[in-house]
Design a protein around this motif. Structure first.
Motif, PDB file in Angstrom:
ATOM      1  N   ASP A 319     -17.187 168.830  63.178  1.00 24.77           N
ATOM      2  CA  ASP A 319     -17.406 170.216  62.646  1.00 24.77           C
ATOM      3  C   ASP A 319     -18.229 171.036  63.385  1.00 24.77           C
ATOM      4  O   ASP A 319     -19.550 170.465  63.739  1.00 24.77           O
ATOM      5  CB  ASP A 319     -17.599 170.011  61.186  1.00 24.77           C
ATOM      6  CG  ASP A 319     -16.541 169.506  60.274  1.00 24.77           C
ATOM      7  OD1 ASP A 319     -15.503 169.705  60.775  1.00 24.77           O
ATOM      8  OD2 ASP A 319     -16.695 169.287  59.263  1.00 24.77           O
ATOM      9  N   ILE A 320     -18.216 172.256  63.277  1.00 22.48           N
ATOM     10  CA  ILE A 320     -19.277 173.122  64.030  1.00 22.48           C
ATOM     11  C   ILE A 320     -20.398 173.136  63.052  1.00 22.48           C
ATOM     12  O   ILE A 320     -20.418 173.313  61.989  1.00 22.48           O
ATOM     13  CB  ILE A 320     -18.525 174.617  63.930  1.00 22.48           C
ATOM     14  CG1 ILE A 320     -17.692 174.676  65.064  1.00 22.48           C
ATOM     15  CG2 ILE A 320     -19.831 175.588  64.575  1.00 22.48           C
ATOM     16  CD1 ILE A 320     -16.861 175.978  65.245  1.00 22.48           C
ATOM     17  N   LEU A 321     -21.789 173.009  63.670  1.00 21.93           N
ATOM     18  CA  LEU A 321     -22.980 173.020  62.924  1.00 21.93           C
ATOM     19  C   LEU A 321     -23.569 174.400  63.035  1.00 21.93           C
ATOM     20  O   LEU A 321     -23.979 174.919  62.016  1.00 21.93           O
ATOM     21  CB  LEU A 321     -23.715 171.877  63.570  1.00 21.93           C
ATOM     22  CG  LEU A 321     -23.647 170.546  63.353  1.00 21.93           C
ATOM     23  CD1 LEU A 321     -24.287 169.613  64.420  1.00 21.93           C
ATOM     24  CD2 LEU A 321     -24.005 169.983  61.911  1.00 21.93           C
ATOM     25  N   THR A 322     -23.605 174.840  64.205  1.00 26.00           N
ATOM     26  CA  THR A 322     -24.538 176.213  64.410  1.00 26.00           C
ATOM     27  C   THR A 322     -24.004 176.767  65.434  1.00 26.00           C
ATOM     28  O   THR A 322     -23.540 176.255  66.611  1.00 26.00           O
ATOM     29  CB  THR A 322     -26.043 175.902  64.420  1.00 26.00           C
ATOM     30  OG1 THR A 322     -26.629 176.998  64.473  1.00 26.00           O
ATOM     31  CG2 THR A 322     -26.520 175.082  65.681  1.00 26.00           C
ATOM     32  N   PHE A 323     -24.083 178.176  65.882  1.00 25.30           N
ATOM     33  CA  PHE A 323     -24.148 178.934  66.880  1.00 25.30           C
ATOM     34  C   PHE A 323     -25.470 179.381  67.276  1.00 25.30           C
ATOM     35  O   PHE A 323     -26.423 179.816  66.702  1.00 25.30           O
ATOM     36  CB  PHE A 323     -23.482 180.245  66.589  1.00 25.30           C
ATOM     37  CG  PHE A 323     -21.971 179.972  66.008  1.00 25.30           C
ATOM     38  CD1 PHE A 323     -21.217 179.213  66.900  1.00 25.30           C
ATOM     39  CD2 PHE A 323     -21.444 180.929  64.930  1.00 25.30           C
ATOM     40  CE1 PHE A 323     -20.026 179.136  66.173  1.00 25.30           C
ATOM     41  CE2 PHE A 323     -20.162 180.846  64.699  1.00 25.30           C
ATOM     42  CZ  PHE A 323     -19.477 179.781  65.373  1.00 25.30           C
TER      43      PHE A 323
END
Length: 328
Positions: A319-323
């Protein structure tokens, strides 16, 4: 003199605002599901601007931005060119308060230009492409859950002239701008922007906040930025109005996304807009027993752009955590 604007059987004479709809499909009981349209046709010649939102049913701020712009602010009698506004492009996901199309599990913004003979998401994409194809410039509204900055995205297509036209839309809108380099996020294919750029037309993606809610600051930013784009295109009189009251990172920026290796609850240690240094721990992931199972470290200097946690505050592997925004 401006001509009558016609989109999918909806017609707007010069100087008029017309509300319409197009059937996008049917529910199992035969109930038709409709995509609403608002057409604003000016009195003088000018470009046709697309304003679209709701490709993901959880992203409602852009819907309200569009409503205010086309129903309350812009007078078609003072408009040059026209606006094709589609504030709810995926009513199926909107009905279920979901990001993905529930009937087939697809992300609608990954299947453009679509196919009218395939699954529902592909059919929707094909329909949307027909609604949008006659426009000259495009604003594609999305939203992130908080904490996040409001930012725009312009995508590199390999066409330098088209790139500059898209970047000019972003500069007029006036928020933090991310220049999307395809090699950084290779999974983001089949987007509305990809399709529009293949047509040789400029497109601006807006990431507002706060995803499932209408945030007043985000709304003000969205309306002001949209009017700025219309002034830039010569559709409205007046000067560009700088954005205020929001954090903005200036300059040429791109972004990277960090993904989870372990599952658990995410504990951010840095807020959106805060600077980060290469190797710095910006958050941790804890398992259900409370143990830290992963430290989230940034691979380069930059700023926290968003923590786009799309469910609750937990993640699974991948899953994407942060940009992370960084200077190019």
């Amino acid at each position: 003199m401006q001509r009558t604007l016609q989109v999918a059987g909806v017609a707007a004479p010069p100087g008029q605002r017309v509300l319409g709809e197009v059937v996008a499909g049917e529910l199992p009981d035969g109930t038709p599901v409709r995509i609403p349209l608002v057409l604003l046709n000016g009195v003088d010649d000018g470009p046709i601007l697309w304003l679209g939102a709701g490709l993901h049913g959880t992203e409602v701020p852009g819907m309200e931005v569009i409503r205010q712009v086309v129903r309350e602010v812009v007078d078609p009698a003072r408009l040059r060119g026209a606006v094709v506004a589609a504030p709810l492009l995926n009513p199926f996901s909107f009905h279920q308060h979901q990001m993905l199309t529930p009937q087939d599990g697809y992300n609608l913004n990954r299947v453009f230009p679509g196919d009218a003979q395939m699954l529902l998401s592909h059919r929707l994409a094909a329909l949307i492409s027909r609604l949008a194809e006659g426009c000259d410039a495009y604003i594609d509204f999305h939203a992130n859950p908080t904490p996040a900055l409001q930012f725009s995205i312009v995508k590199h297509s390999g066409d330098a002239a088209l790139w500059h036209r898209s970047r000019a839309l972003a500069d007029a809108f006036g928020v933090t701008t991310i220049e999307m380099i395809p090699t950084h996020e290779r999974h983001r294919t089949g987007t509305f922007t990809d399709m529009v750029q293949q047509w040789g037309k400029p497109c601006l993606v807006l990431e507002l906040i706060a995803w499932r809610r209408i945030d007043p600051v985000s709304l003000r930013t969205g309306v002001r930025g949209t009017l700025n784009v219309m002034r830039h295109l010569g559709m409205l009189d007046g000067e560009i109005e700088p954005q205020d009251g929001i954090p903005i990172i200036e300059g040429q920026l791109s972004r990277i996304e960090l993904t989870a290796n372990r599952g658990g609850l995410v504990y951010p240690l840095k807020d959106a807009g805060e600077p980060v240094r290469e190797g710095e721990t910006i958050g941790v992931v804890r398992n259900p027993w409370g143990d830290v199972v992963e430290e989230i470290r940034t691979p380069r200097d930059g700023w926290i752009l968003a923590w786009p946690l799309l469910g609750n505050q937990a993640v699974a592997t991948g899953d994407i955590l942060t940009f992370i925004a960084f200077r190019r």
